[in-house]
Design a protein around this motif. Structure first.
Motif, PDB file in Angstrom:
ATOM      1  N   SER A 430       0.844  -1.193   0.000  1.00  0.00           N
ATOM      2  CA  SER A 430       0.000   0.000   0.000  1.00  0.00           C
ATOM      3  C   SER A 430       0.884   1.249   0.000  1.00  0.00           C
ATOM      4  O   SER A 430       1.831   1.344   0.782  1.00  0.00           O
ATOM      5  CB  SER A 430      -0.908   0.008   1.241  1.00  0.00           C
ATOM      6  N   ILE A 431       0.582   2.200  -0.901  1.00  0.00           N
ATOM      7  CA  ILE A 431       1.326   3.459  -0.940  1.00  0.00           C
ATOM      8  C   ILE A 431       0.609   4.447  -0.034  1.00  0.00           C
ATOM      9  O   ILE A 431      -0.485   4.929  -0.351  1.00  0.00           O
ATOM     10  CB  ILE A 431       1.421   3.998  -2.382  1.00  0.00           C
ATOM     11  N   ASP A 432       1.203   4.720   1.112  1.00  0.00           N
ATOM     12  CA  ASP A 432       0.575   5.546   2.145  1.00  0.00           C
ATOM     13  C   ASP A 432       0.769   7.032   1.850  1.00  0.00           C
ATOM     14  O   ASP A 432       1.736   7.433   1.190  1.00  0.00           O
ATOM     15  CB  ASP A 432       1.181   5.189   3.506  1.00  0.00           C
ATOM     16  N   ASP A 433      -0.138   7.859   2.383  1.00  0.00           N
ATOM     17  CA  ASP A 433      -0.065   9.329   2.246  1.00  0.00           C
ATOM     18  C   ASP A 433       0.074   9.721   0.782  1.00  0.00           C
ATOM     19  O   ASP A 433       0.834  10.645   0.435  1.00  0.00           O
ATOM     20  CB  ASP A 433       1.112   9.896   3.048  1.00  0.00           C
ATOM     21  N   PHE A 434      -0.656   9.040  -0.093  1.00  0.00           N
ATOM     22  CA  PHE A 434      -0.525   9.305  -1.527  1.00  0.00           C
ATOM     23  C   PHE A 434      -0.937  10.739  -1.838  1.00  0.00           C
ATOM     24  O   PHE A 434      -1.964  11.224  -1.382  1.00  0.00           O
ATOM     25  CB  PHE A 434      -1.386   8.334  -2.331  1.00  0.00           C
ATOM     26  N   GLY A 435      -0.117  11.403  -2.625  1.00  0.00           N
ATOM     27  CA  GLY A 435      -0.400  12.769  -3.017  1.00  0.00           C
ATOM     28  C   GLY A 435       0.388  13.804  -2.263  1.00  0.00           C
ATOM     29  O   GLY A 435       0.405  14.975  -2.628  1.00  0.00           O
ATOM     30  N   THR A 436       1.088  13.378  -1.188  1.00  0.00           N
ATOM     31  CA  THR A 436       1.856  14.343  -0.398  1.00  0.00           C
ATOM     32  C   THR A 436       3.348  14.273  -0.694  1.00  0.00           C
ATOM     33  O   THR A 436       4.108  15.117  -0.236  1.00  0.00           O
ATOM     34  CB  THR A 436       1.651  14.090   1.109  1.00  0.00           C
ATOM     35  N   GLY A 437       3.769  13.236  -1.439  1.00  0.00           N
ATOM     36  CA  GLY A 437       5.202  13.074  -1.728  1.00  0.00           C
ATOM     37  C   GLY A 437       5.547  13.589  -3.112  1.00  0.00           C
ATOM     38  O   GLY A 437       4.838  14.389  -3.703  1.00  0.00           O
ATOM     39  N   TYR A 438       6.669  13.077  -3.591  1.00  0.00           N
ATOM     40  CA  TYR A 438       7.187  13.555  -4.874  1.00  0.00           C
ATOM     41  C   TYR A 438       7.419  12.394  -5.831  1.00  0.00           C
ATOM     42  O   TYR A 438       8.354  12.398  -6.611  1.00  0.00           O
ATOM     43  CB  TYR A 438       8.501  14.311  -4.654  1.00  0.00           C
ATOM     44  N   SER A 439       6.546  11.405  -5.745  1.00  0.00           N
ATOM     45  CA  SER A 439       6.744  10.226  -6.583  1.00  0.00           C
ATOM     46  C   SER A 439       6.413  10.515  -8.038  1.00  0.00           C
ATOM     47  O   SER A 439       5.639  11.411  -8.360  1.00  0.00           O
ATOM     48  CB  SER A 439       5.866   9.077  -6.074  1.00  0.00           C
ATOM     49  N   GLN A 440       7.024   9.721  -8.898  1.00  0.00           N
ATOM     50  CA  GLN A 440       6.797   9.845 -10.334  1.00  0.00           C
ATOM     51  C   GLN A 440       5.826   8.748 -10.765  1.00  0.00           C
ATOM     52  O   GLN A 440       5.957   7.597 -10.347  1.00  0.00           O
ATOM     53  CB  GLN A 440       8.115   9.696 -11.093  1.00  0.00           C
ATOM     54  N   LEU A 441       4.858   9.111 -11.592  1.00  0.00           N
ATOM     55  CA  LEU A 441       3.860   8.136 -12.016  1.00  0.00           C
ATOM     56  C   LEU A 441       4.499   6.978 -12.777  1.00  0.00           C
ATOM     57  O   LEU A 441       4.049   5.839 -12.688  1.00  0.00           O
ATOM     58  CB  LEU A 441       2.796   8.817 -12.880  1.00  0.00           C
ATOM     59  N   THR A 442       5.569   7.261 -13.528  1.00  0.00           N
ATOM     60  CA  THR A 442       6.246   6.182 -14.257  1.00  0.00           C
ATOM     61  C   THR A 442       6.835   5.159 -13.292  1.00  0.00           C
ATOM     62  O   THR A 442       6.848   3.964 -13.572  1.00  0.00           O
ATOM     63  CB  THR A 442       7.371   6.753 -15.149  1.00  0.00           C
ATOM     64  N   TYR A 443       7.304   5.641 -12.131  1.00  0.00           N
ATOM     65  CA  TYR A 443       7.860   4.731 -11.128  1.00  0.00           C
ATOM     66  C   TYR A 443       6.736   3.972 -10.431  1.00  0.00           C
ATOM     67  O   TYR A 443       6.819   2.759 -10.225  1.00  0.00           O
ATOM     68  CB  TYR A 443       8.680   5.523 -10.123  1.00  0.00           C
ATOM     69  N   LEU A 444       5.661   4.692 -10.069  1.00  0.00           N
ATOM     70  CA  LEU A 444       4.540   4.057  -9.385  1.00  0.00           C
ATOM     71  C   LEU A 444       3.891   2.989 -10.260  1.00  0.00           C
ATOM     72  O   LEU A 444       3.410   1.964  -9.766  1.00  0.00           O
ATOM     73  CB  LEU A 444       3.505   5.112  -8.984  1.00  0.00           C
ATOM     74  N   LYS A 445       3.877   3.231 -11.573  1.00  0.00           N
ATOM     75  CA  LYS A 445       3.277   2.267 -12.498  1.00  0.00           C
ATOM     76  C   LYS A 445       4.013   0.932 -12.464  1.00  0.00           C
ATOM     77  O   LYS A 445       3.416  -0.128 -12.644  1.00  0.00           O
ATOM     78  CB  LYS A 445       3.293   2.856 -13.913  1.00  0.00           C
ATOM     79  N   ARG A 446       5.321   0.979 -12.210  1.00  0.00           N
ATOM     80  CA  ARG A 446       6.126  -0.247 -12.177  1.00  0.00           C
ATOM     81  C   ARG A 446       6.088  -0.936 -10.822  1.00  0.00           C
ATOM     82  O   ARG A 446       6.502  -2.084 -10.702  1.00  0.00           O
ATOM     83  CB  ARG A 446       7.582   0.081 -12.534  1.00  0.00           C
ATOM     84  N   LEU A 447       5.595  -0.238  -9.806  1.00  0.00           N
ATOM     85  CA  LEU A 447       5.556  -0.821  -8.470  1.00  0.00           C
ATOM     86  C   LEU A 447       4.483  -1.906  -8.382  1.00  0.00           C
ATOM     87  O   LEU A 447       3.375  -1.711  -8.871  1.00  0.00           O
ATOM     88  CB  LEU A 447       5.251   0.250  -7.432  1.00  0.00           C
ATOM     89  N   PRO A 448       4.769  -3.030  -7.745  1.00  0.00           N
ATOM     90  CA  PRO A 448       3.757  -4.083  -7.581  1.00  0.00           C
ATOM     91  C   PRO A 448       2.828  -3.769  -6.403  1.00  0.00           C
ATOM     92  O   PRO A 448       2.680  -4.557  -5.471  1.00  0.00           O
ATOM     93  CB  PRO A 448       4.617  -5.323  -7.308  1.00  0.00           C
ATOM     94  N   ALA A 449       2.196  -2.580  -6.439  1.00  0.00           N
ATOM     95  CA  ALA A 449       1.337  -2.160  -5.332  1.00  0.00           C
ATOM     96  C   ALA A 449      -0.074  -2.709  -5.497  1.00  0.00           C
ATOM     97  O   ALA A 449      -0.508  -3.053  -6.609  1.00  0.00           O
ATOM     98  CB  ALA A 449       1.299  -0.633  -5.257  1.00  0.00           C
ATOM     99  N   SER A 450      -0.799  -2.781  -4.383  1.00  0.00           N
ATOM    100  CA  SER A 450      -2.180  -3.257  -4.383  1.00  0.00           C
ATOM    101  C   SER A 450      -3.169  -2.130  -4.125  1.00  0.00           C
ATOM    102  O   SER A 450      -4.332  -2.236  -4.520  1.00  0.00           O
ATOM    103  CB  SER A 450      -2.372  -4.339  -3.303  1.00  0.00           C
TER     104      SER A 450
END
Length: 548
Positions: A430-450
């Motif tokens: 689970s990606i917590d506090d989504f929207g408050t960090g500086y993550s890149q969508l291209t990186y998040l797309k590759r993450l095996p998140a649920s």
């Protein structure tokens, strides 16, 4: 003669005696038969008495017995020697294994220096001696400047080679100084100096450590220029315990780094309130070991199905003197004191223990646990999870690991490796506090998140703020587009839950549904939930008890 019978008469001596007796009897029978007389006991006895050769043969059973006993004694001595040699070898191997295990516990696997835990143990011993002898102890914390750029540009493998080179240089610079050199973690190194003569001696040693980093670090075709920021602290002027002393030196190092690098020494005596906080760091380790921590659980509700989806594990500290401490008062201390791994292990153990107990009661629900960046950079962490799941006999899909965006972005290569291994075990990410960090969508797309968790800062005012409402709606839609569950936290009012359900949010969490509570209170809450949310026509069963 005495020595060969010291262990008693052997079976080999009996065998030899019996064989010789049989040979004597057969020779006597043959002598009677050759003389043409009848085979009677009287004739056998007469043959023995009249034939000198047969009389000589009568000694053979005793000779054979003595010979066999001597051989048996020799074999016994050889076996005893072999057993003794084997025992000595096994003992040596056990001692070697224990020594190797002790070395691995104390040593940083990458650099071969002392690790943080061993460094703090040695520093504790130095401080005890200093208190008795009324001497001073100095601590230096050195942190490489711009090291993250090395990892980003040239990869983690090159970064590891740089760290090994730095460790060798620092070892040479501090050799024969009576100090303890350690890798504290990442690109930070620590040095403890017993019986410090003066602050000038501390400054000189810090300068020597910086000087050895001046020559470029040459790796294959690369030539990297290294620099470091250094902080120093002194016992008893700046702190009275090992954690406090390292933290004080680390604070001076951070101040030096903010000023462009160099060395800075803590100049002022530590304030009383800060001393208490340093003491709190030391007490936290004891709290983990002595089970003074308490795990609270907050319900997670599937707002679409109107059922309990799971719980989030939240740690609290029941301090013996300071009372009940929320995480905000000790989690930062755990991070600075290097205790996050121990704290995370404690939370995971207790969370899985509670989940196993709930499953026995018929509640097949999940459990979510927050993790720090330190755990995600530990290559052994997936193995720890596997062992804990096996210990408590909990299916892997029951566990969700919550990770903040910033944690994921801190070291993308290493975190991606550990997160992927964890996900492959069936554990949810689970990606917590989504929207408050500086993550890149291209990186998040590759993450095996649920799933993604929408931060409470957007949920709180979404009914009053069109901007927050738009962010919440867009985040839910983005999550679904990526095949992820959308979780909203911080729900305090019914109208918020109703709106989130309309927007298609999957899971909600907050005081409106249930506050964080200890395990026994959660059991009561679940019984109350079941009473009010189970359809009247449905008997109590598994289908009304969660989604796992």
């Amino acid at each position: 003669m005495t020595s060969i019978f010291s262990g008693g008469l052997s079976r080999y001596a009996l065998y030899g005696f019996a064989i010789a007796v049989i040979a004597v009897l057969m020779a006597t029978v043959a002598a009677v038969m050759l003389s043409g007389k009848a085979l009677t006991l009287a004739n056998l006895y007469a043959a023995q008495a009249s034939n000198p050769m047969l009389m000589a043969l009568d000694l053979m059973p005793f000779i054979f017995a003595l010979w066999a006993q001597g051989l048996a004694a020799g074999f016994s001595d050889e076996k005893a020697g072999a057993r003794s040699k084997k025992t000595d070898t096994e003992q040596s191997e056990k001692l070697a294994l224990k020594a190797e295990a002790r070395r691995l516990e104390q040593e940083d696997t990458l650099t071969g220096l002392a690790n943080r835990a061993h460094f703090l143990q040695q520093l504790d011993a130095s401080l005890r001696d200093a208190e008795l002898n009324r001497t001073r102890v100095g601590v230096i914390v050195l942190d490489l400047d711009g090291f993250s750029e090395v990892n980003d540009q040239f990869g983690a493998a090159t970064g590891d080679r740089v760290l090994k080179s730095v460790a060798r240089r620092l070892s040479n610079a501090t050799e024969n100084t009576g100090s303890i050199l350690a890798r504290l973690g990442g690109n930070s190194f620590g040095l403890a100096i017993d019986a410090l003569q003066s602050t000038q001696a501390l400054e000189d040693l810090a300068q020597r450590m910086r000087d050895v980093l001046v020559p470029p670090c040459t790796l294959d075709k690369l030539s990297l220029n290294l620099a470091a920021s250094v902080g120093g602290a002194v016992y008893p002027d700046n702190a009275t315990d090992s954690f406090g002393l390292v933290n004080a030196a680390d604070g001076a190092m951070q101040h030096a780094k903010a000023g462009g690098g160099g060395f800075e020494l803590v100049q002022t005596a530590i304030p009383v309130e800060d001393a208490e906080m340093h003491s709190l760091s030391a007490e936290l380790r004891t709290a983990i070991e002595q089970d003074q921590l308490v795990l609270y659980l907050q319900p997670l509700i599937d707002v679409q199905a109107d059922e309990v989806h799971g719980v989030e594990a939240l740690v609290r500290w029941q301090h013996p003197r300071r009372g009940f401490l929320p995480p905000g008062e000790f989690i930062p201390r755990a991070e600075r004191a290097g205790l996050m791994n121990e704290l995370s292990k404690w939370v995971l153990r207790r969370a899985l223990e509670y989940n196993a107990a709930l499953r026995k009661q018929g509640w097949s629900i999940g459990v979510s646990v927050n993790l720090s960046a330190r755990s995600l950079l530990d290559p052994d962490f997936p193995d720890l999870l596997a062992d804990l799941l096996a210990t408590y006999e909990v299916p892997s899909e029951v566990l969700t690991i919550e990770i903040t965006e910033d944690t994921l972005m801190s070291d993308q290569r290493r975190t991606m490796d550990v997160v992927t291994r964890v996900s492959n075990m069936g554990i949810h990410i689970s990606i917590d506090d989504f929207g408050t960090g500086y993550s890149q969508l291209t990186y998040l797309k590759r993450l095996p998140a649920s799933e993604i968790k929408i931060d409470r800062s957007f949920v709180t005012d979404m009914l009053e703020s069109d901007t927050d409402m738009a962010i919440v709606k867009a985040t839910i839609e983005l999550g679904h587009a990526l095949g992820l569950r959308a979780v909203a936290e911080g729900i305090e009012y019914e109208n918020q839950s109703v709106k989130l359900r309309e927007l298609g949010c999957d899971i909600i969490q907050g005081y409106y549904m249930g506050r964080p509570m200890p395990y026994d209170k959660l059991c009561e809450w679940l019984a109350e939930w079941q009473l009010h949310h189970q359809p009247e026509a449905m008997a109590v069963g598994e289908s009304a008890r969660g989604s796992y």
